[in-house]
Design a protein around this motif. Structure first.
Motif, PDB file in Angstrom:
ATOM      1  N   MET A   1       0.841  -1.192   0.000  1.00  0.00           N
ATOM      2  CA  MET A   1       0.000   0.000   0.000  1.00  0.00           C
ATOM      3  C   MET A   1       0.878   1.245   0.000  1.00  0.00           C
ATOM      4  SD  MET A   1      -2.865  -1.464  -0.050  1.00  0.00           S
ATOM      5  CE  MET A   1      -4.134  -0.358   0.424  1.00  0.00           C
TER       6      MET A   1
ATOM      7  N   HIS B   1       1.759  -2.523  -2.018  1.00  0.00           N
ATOM      8  CA  HIS B   1       0.842  -3.639  -1.815  1.00  0.00           C
ATOM      9  C   HIS B   1       0.671  -4.409  -3.118  1.00  0.00           C
ATOM     10  CE1 HIS B   1      -2.080  -5.877   0.295  1.00  0.00           C
ATOM     11  NE2 HIS B   1      -3.154  -5.283  -0.162  1.00  0.00           N
TER      12      HIS B   1
ATOM     13  N   PRO C   1      -1.909  -9.655   2.003  1.00  0.00           N
ATOM     14  CA  PRO C   1      -1.217  -9.692   3.294  1.00  0.00           C
ATOM     15  C   PRO C   1      -0.558 -11.052   3.507  1.00  0.00           C
ATOM     16  CG  PRO C   1      -3.379  -8.672   3.529  1.00  0.00           C
ATOM     17  CD  PRO C   1      -3.300  -9.196   2.118  1.00  0.00           C
TER      18      PRO C   1
ATOM     19  N   SER D   1      -9.891  -3.627   0.762  1.00  0.00           N
ATOM     20  CA  SER D   1      -8.759  -3.130   1.549  1.00  0.00           C
ATOM     21  C   SER D   1      -9.095  -1.920   2.406  1.00  0.00           C
ATOM     22  CB  SER D   1      -7.593  -2.777   0.612  1.00  0.00           C
ATOM     23  OG  SER D   1      -8.018  -1.894  -0.415  1.00  0.00           O
ATOM     24  N   TRP D   2     -10.252  -1.306   2.158  1.00  0.00           N
ATOM     25  CA  TRP D   2     -10.684  -0.155   2.954  1.00  0.00           C
ATOM     26  C   TRP D   2     -12.171   0.040   2.718  1.00  0.00           C
ATOM     27  CZ3 TRP D   2     -12.996   4.430   1.392  1.00  0.00           C
ATOM     28  CH2 TRP D   2     -13.118   5.415   2.374  1.00  0.00           C
TER      29      TRP D   2
ATOM     30  N   GLU E   1      -0.589  -5.760  10.075  1.00  0.00           N
ATOM     31  CA  GLU E   1      -0.439  -5.604   8.624  1.00  0.00           C
ATOM     32  C   GLU E   1      -1.738  -5.123   7.998  1.00  0.00           C
ATOM     33  OE1 GLU E   1       1.270  -8.105   4.774  1.00  0.00           O
ATOM     34  OE2 GLU E   1       0.710  -9.169   6.607  1.00  0.00           O
ATOM     35  N   GLU E   2      -2.864  -5.711   8.403  1.00  0.00           N
ATOM     36  CA  GLU E   2      -4.146  -5.264   7.882  1.00  0.00           C
ATOM     37  C   GLU E   2      -4.451  -3.843   8.350  1.00  0.00           C
ATOM     38  OE1 GLU E   2      -7.503  -7.784   8.301  1.00  0.00           O
ATOM     39  OE2 GLU E   2      -6.612  -9.465   7.211  1.00  0.00           O
TER      40      GLU E   2
ATOM     41  N   ILE F   1      -2.644  -1.578   6.012  1.00  0.00           N
ATOM     42  CA  ILE F   1      -3.348  -1.500   4.727  1.00  0.00           C
ATOM     43  C   ILE F   1      -4.581  -0.610   4.843  1.00  0.00           C
ATOM     44  CG2 ILE F   1      -4.643  -2.851   3.024  1.00  0.00           C
ATOM     45  CD1 ILE F   1      -2.766  -5.201   3.711  1.00  0.00           C
TER      46      ILE F   1
END
Length: 454
Positions: free
Chosen positions: A1, A41, A45, A193-194, A246-247, A250
């Motif tokens: 990312m 990214h 992950p 991812s979001w 990690e998440e 991101i």
């Protein structure tokens, strides 16, 4: 990312100095700058692994499954099947459980190695793959990832999903140096991812089986909107609860990209005047193309080894048909992306007289829906060149055959590279100069150099 973008502005002067030392084949950007502004990214992950549990089959099977989930039937109907009865099943935000990125992660296959009929649609005459076809698949796959993310616990069995997913924009698409074959399987994978209240960012990767292992081809970020069953209002989506650090990183990157998009949108050359360095560039362009020994103010001269922008475009008018529709009887965004890419590639080939390499696609915005009976005019302009690079701006307009009106629905920006230094393109009018400045901005951004606004 994206790494935190605040440090990118501090690096602009380093990048400017580095560009002075460039060579015709590559722009020399310091690695530390590129890492700040580039998207790292380029894979899921580390705790998410490909497995049979998260495979979704082929892209054809995904299309069938989405139609089933939405309660749609095959066959074109001018008046689509009403979904108004599904509005009562739309949940409230507080009713939706949190999801992780693992929950929406999935993969699908384009079986080019075994399906010869499919090969004919994807292969170029040199045996490579048509990237426009892959953009169509990536757009559909992004919608499928939204299906995987959204879960409504209280939805009765056998009731179709009371949602509509539409593409708002495609952020940035980067391509690796791997040459994609038209006869080997391609794997798409990705996840949400979001999320916002009703929007979702989906990251999608393309890989191809080569020499016994999957090689990265490209990565794209899609911003999707969740709408209600009749596509007349926003619909809430499940929040993301990061499974680990990690998440979380991101997820934070998604918010940083949202702010970056807002900044770039607010500073568009079509909304605010050029900054001081850009105004200097504009004056230099004027001096280069105006003769010194004449009082004819309207006379312009073309310097050696240059071409006017007004002579550097390709145009095509495309009738759309029901086969190009999405699940909601509008023209499929992936079809528009494919058409835009292919005419842009043609413009690049004819301009530099060789087969250029597609390096990157900058942000693609979808401003208005396009009906399936539309005529779509695609115009690809070479708006900026630097060394062996071409920046192309492609504008999609819908033509009304009865009134003659034209409405711009999409704008696309593509960066191509040639094997040699290309002829410099120059603007001749003020509005072309604005396109030149905008193209320059998009080029710098695509090369990992964040725009610097005074």
């Amino acid at each position: 990312m994206l790494r935190h973008l605040a440090g990118a502005k501090r690096c602009v002067s380093l990048v400017s100095n580095a560009l002075i030392k460039r060579t015709p084949s590559k722009l020399c950007v310091p690695s530390n700058v590129a890492s700040v502004v580039s998207i790292r990214h380029f894979g899921p992950p580390t705790h998410i692994k490909h497995s049979t549990a998260n495979e979704s089959g082929t892209m054809a099977e995904i299309k069938e499954e989405m139609m089933k989930r939405l309660g749609l039937d095959h066959g074109y109907q001018p008046l689509p099947k009403s979904r108004e009865h599904l509005l009562k099943y739309q949940p409230k935000l507080e009713e939706l459980p949190s999801r992780t990125m693992q929950d929406s992660f999935t993969s699908a296959i384009i079986p080019l190695s075994t399906n010869l009929l499919l090969q004919d649609k994807y292969v170029t005459y040199l045996g490579n793959v048509r990237m426009g076809r892959l953009l169509e698949d990536m757009d559909m796959f992004a919608a499928w990832s939204c299906h995987k993310h959204v879960v409504i616990p209280n939805l009765p069995a056998n009731v179709p999903l009371p949602y509509t997913f539409v593409t708002i924009l495609v952020d940035r698409i980067d391509f690796t140096d791997t040459l994609a074959s038209g006869t080997a399987d391609i794997r798409l994978s990705g996840h949400v991812s979001w999320v916002g209240t009703s929007s979702m960012e989906v990251v999608v990767w393309l890989e191809q089986m080569q020499n016994g292992s999957y090689q990265k081809l490209t990565r794209a970020l899609f911003l999707m909107a969740a709408r209600n069953a009749t596509n007349t209002g926003a619909a809430p989506v499940n929040p993301i609860k990061p499974a680990n650090e990690e998440e979380q990183l991101i997820l934070d990157g998604g918010m940083a990209r949202k702010k970056q998009r807002q900044l770039l949108g607010a500073q568009s050359i079509f909304k605010v005047e050029p900054n001081d360095p850009e105004q200097t560039i504009m004056y230099e362009l004027f001096k280069r193309t105006t003769p010194n020994d004449t009082m004819e103010l309207n006379k312009r001269i073309l310097p050696p080894n240059c071409r006017w922008m007004s002579h550097s475009y390709q145009m095509s008018t495309i009738p759309s048909f029901p086969e190009h529709r999405n699940h909601h009887n509008r023209v499929f965004g992936g079809f528009l992306m494919r058409c835009a890419l292919e005419i842009s590639w043609a413009a690049a080939v004819l301009y530099c007289r060789t087969r250029p390499k597609l390096e990157r696609i900058a942000d693609i915005s979808f401003e208005k829906p396009v009906s399936v009976d539309s005529f779509i005019k695609m115009t690809a302009y070479v708006v900026y060149t630097e060394l062996n690079y071409l920046q192309i701006m492609t504008v999609a307009e819908v033509l009304d055959p009865h009134s003659g009106n034209q409405v711009t629905t999409n704008t696309f920006y593509y960066t191509f590279s040639a094997t040699h230094t290309v002829t410099e393109v120059l603007p001749r009018s003020y509005h072309e100069t604005m396109w030149y400045i905008q193209g320059r901005r998009k080029f710098k951004y695509s090369m990992g150099i964040e725009p610097h606004y005074e």
